[in-house]
Design a protein around this motif. Structure first.
Motif, mmCIF file in Angstrom:
data_model
loop_
_atom_site.group_PDB
_atom_site.id
_atom_site.type_symbol
_atom_site.label_atom_id
_atom_site.label_comp_id
_atom_site.label_asym_id
_atom_site.label_seq_id
_atom_site.Cartn_x
_atom_site.Cartn_y
_atom_site.Cartn_z
ATOM 1 N N SER A 19 24.259 39.608 40.098
ATOM 2 C CA SER A 19 24.745 38.482 40.886
ATOM 3 C C SER A 19 23.723 38.057 41.928
ATOM 4 C CB SER A 19 26.046 38.860 41.579
ATOM 5 O OG SER A 19 26.970 39.310 40.658
ATOM 6 N N SER A 50 21.139 36.015 40.239
ATOM 7 C CA SER A 50 21.641 34.677 39.905
ATOM 8 C C SER A 50 21.667 33.784 41.137
ATOM 9 C CB SER A 50 23.040 34.767 39.325
ATOM 10 O OG SER A 50 23.078 35.659 38.271
ATOM 11 N N GLN A 59 19.962 26.395 36.514
ATOM 12 C CA GLN A 59 21.339 26.580 36.045
ATOM 13 C C GLN A 59 21.349 27.166 34.636
ATOM 14 O OE1 GLN A 59 23.957 23.323 36.922
ATOM 15 N NE2 GLN A 59 22.436 22.387 38.257
ATOM 16 N N VAL A 74 20.613 30.825 34.889
ATOM 17 C CA VAL A 74 21.782 31.584 35.340
ATOM 18 C C VAL A 74 22.817 31.715 34.222
ATOM 19 C CG1 VAL A 74 23.665 31.587 36.987
ATOM 20 C CG2 VAL A 74 21.395 31.065 37.736
ATOM 21 N N ILE A 81 21.618 34.518 32.200
ATOM 22 C CA ILE A 81 21.880 35.795 32.880
ATOM 23 C C ILE A 81 23.327 36.207 32.669
ATOM 24 C CG2 ILE A 81 22.026 36.919 35.122
ATOM 25 C CD1 ILE A 81 19.670 35.390 36.033
ATOM 26 N N MET A 82 24.257 35.227 32.757
ATOM 27 C CA MET A 82 25.676 35.562 32.543
ATOM 28 C C MET A 82 25.915 36.064 31.121
ATOM 29 S SD MET A 82 27.727 32.510 34.362
ATOM 30 C CE MET A 82 27.518 32.148 36.088
ATOM 31 N N TYR A 86 27.996 28.748 44.554
ATOM 32 C CA TYR A 86 27.410 27.848 43.552
ATOM 33 C C TYR A 86 27.918 26.434 43.755
ATOM 34 C CZ TYR A 86 25.803 31.907 40.940
ATOM 35 O OH TYR A 86 25.177 33.048 40.561
ATOM 36 N N GLU A 88 31.035 31.009 36.451
ATOM 37 C CA GLU A 88 31.007 32.309 37.133
ATOM 38 C C GLU A 88 32.407 32.923 37.163
ATOM 39 O OE1 GLU A 88 28.345 33.785 38.703
ATOM 40 O OE2 GLU A 88 29.490 35.436 39.556
#
Lengths: 108, 177
Positions: A46, A49, A67, A70, A73-74, B53, B65
């Motif tokens: 996290s 990110s 974006q 990220v 990464i998720m 975010y 998320e």
């Protein structure tokens, strides 16, 4: 420094990301069960990110790239959690414990 | 410009709340002795990250998320908690040992915090001369299917292999008995 504009300063986000990283590293060292270490690893993900998103918002010429990174990464974090939990369940089935002190032999 | 009374103050209050939820959740996740509370702390932390975010001009990533971390990752960890016995062992190590390792971990994390925060605050950051895109969902979709199509496909293969590997690993002990 105007307090009312604090959410538009990149330093705040970068420091929050650094705090998350530090908490994650502390948890990774101090936790003595595998699931606790997994949670601390998620905190480190996290932090990375959030750092990407902050730099992406304030300093990147193309705000879509951060974006997308990220999002990747998720996806990798989801795959990592699936693998790690299946390993943890297999270890628990063999050792009846997931405390990292008990897992001291390689040949099971 | 501000049409709503105290608009800026409300915005700053929400921002402070979001930052507090993020850091507080992370502290709960790293420090609580019962693991299920740690998972709940991770959920709180991810909610706060979603809010951050949102403040960073990316509502799509905020929703993702919450959807992926709270909805998928944390629920999967809860399943792991139910299938094993993950609470921290009580009084297993001696007091001197605990103080020594706790101090070492605190030192390492404080050094990392200081170093990274210093880099973030003092680094030679430069504003970009011009923005090529606006960072909207449309721009993300276009970039995903043109410039980043290879990593996009690779991620799907990684997820497929991860699912298969997780099934194989979690199943192997079961067939023997």
């Amino acid at each position: 420094m105007n307090l009312l504009q604090i959410h538009q300063r990149p330093g705040v986000y970068l420091v929050v990301a650094a705090v998350l990283l530090a908490i994650g590293v502390y948890g990774l060292i101090r936790r003595r069960t595998l699931i606790g270490m997994l949670i601390a690893g998620e905190l480190i993900f996290s932090a990375a990110s959030l750092n990407f998103m902050a730099v992406n918002r304030f300093f990147a010429p193309d705000p879509a790239v951060g974006q997308i990174v990220v999002l990747f990464i998720m996806g990798l974090a989801a795959a990592e959690v699936a693998i790690a939990l299946s390993v943890i369940i297999a270890v628990y089935r063999n050792y009846r414990s997931i405390h990292s002190n008990d897992l001291s032999e390689l040949k099971g | 410009m501000s049409t709503f009374p105290f608009q800026d103050a409300i915005l700053v209050a929400i921002f402070a709340l979001v930052v507090g939820v993020t850091i507080g959740g992370a502290l709960i996740a790293a420090l609580s002795t019962r693991i299920i509370r740690g998972v709940s702390g991770l959920m709180l932390c991810c909610m706060g990250l979603g809010g951050l975010y949102y403040f960073l001009n990316s509502p799509f990533l905020a929703l993702m998320e919450i959807l992926i971390y709270v909805g998928a990752v944390c629920v999967t960890i809860v399943f792991g908690v139910m299938l094993s016995e993950p609470d921290e062992p009580a009084h297993e190590e001696s007091r001197r040992h605990a103080v020594l390792w706790g101090g070492a971990a605190l030192l390492v994390s404080l050094v990392i915090l200081g170093g990274v925060a210093h880099l973030g605050l003092r680094g030679p950051w430069q504003e970009p001369a011009a923005r090529v895109s606006d960072g909207s969902v449309q721009a993300i979709g276009l970039a995903l299917l043109t410039t980043y199509s290879l990593p996009f496909e690779l991620i799907s293969i990684v997820l497929l292999v991860a699912i298969l590997g997780a099934l194989v690993i979690a199943r192997s002990g079961r067939t023997k008995e």
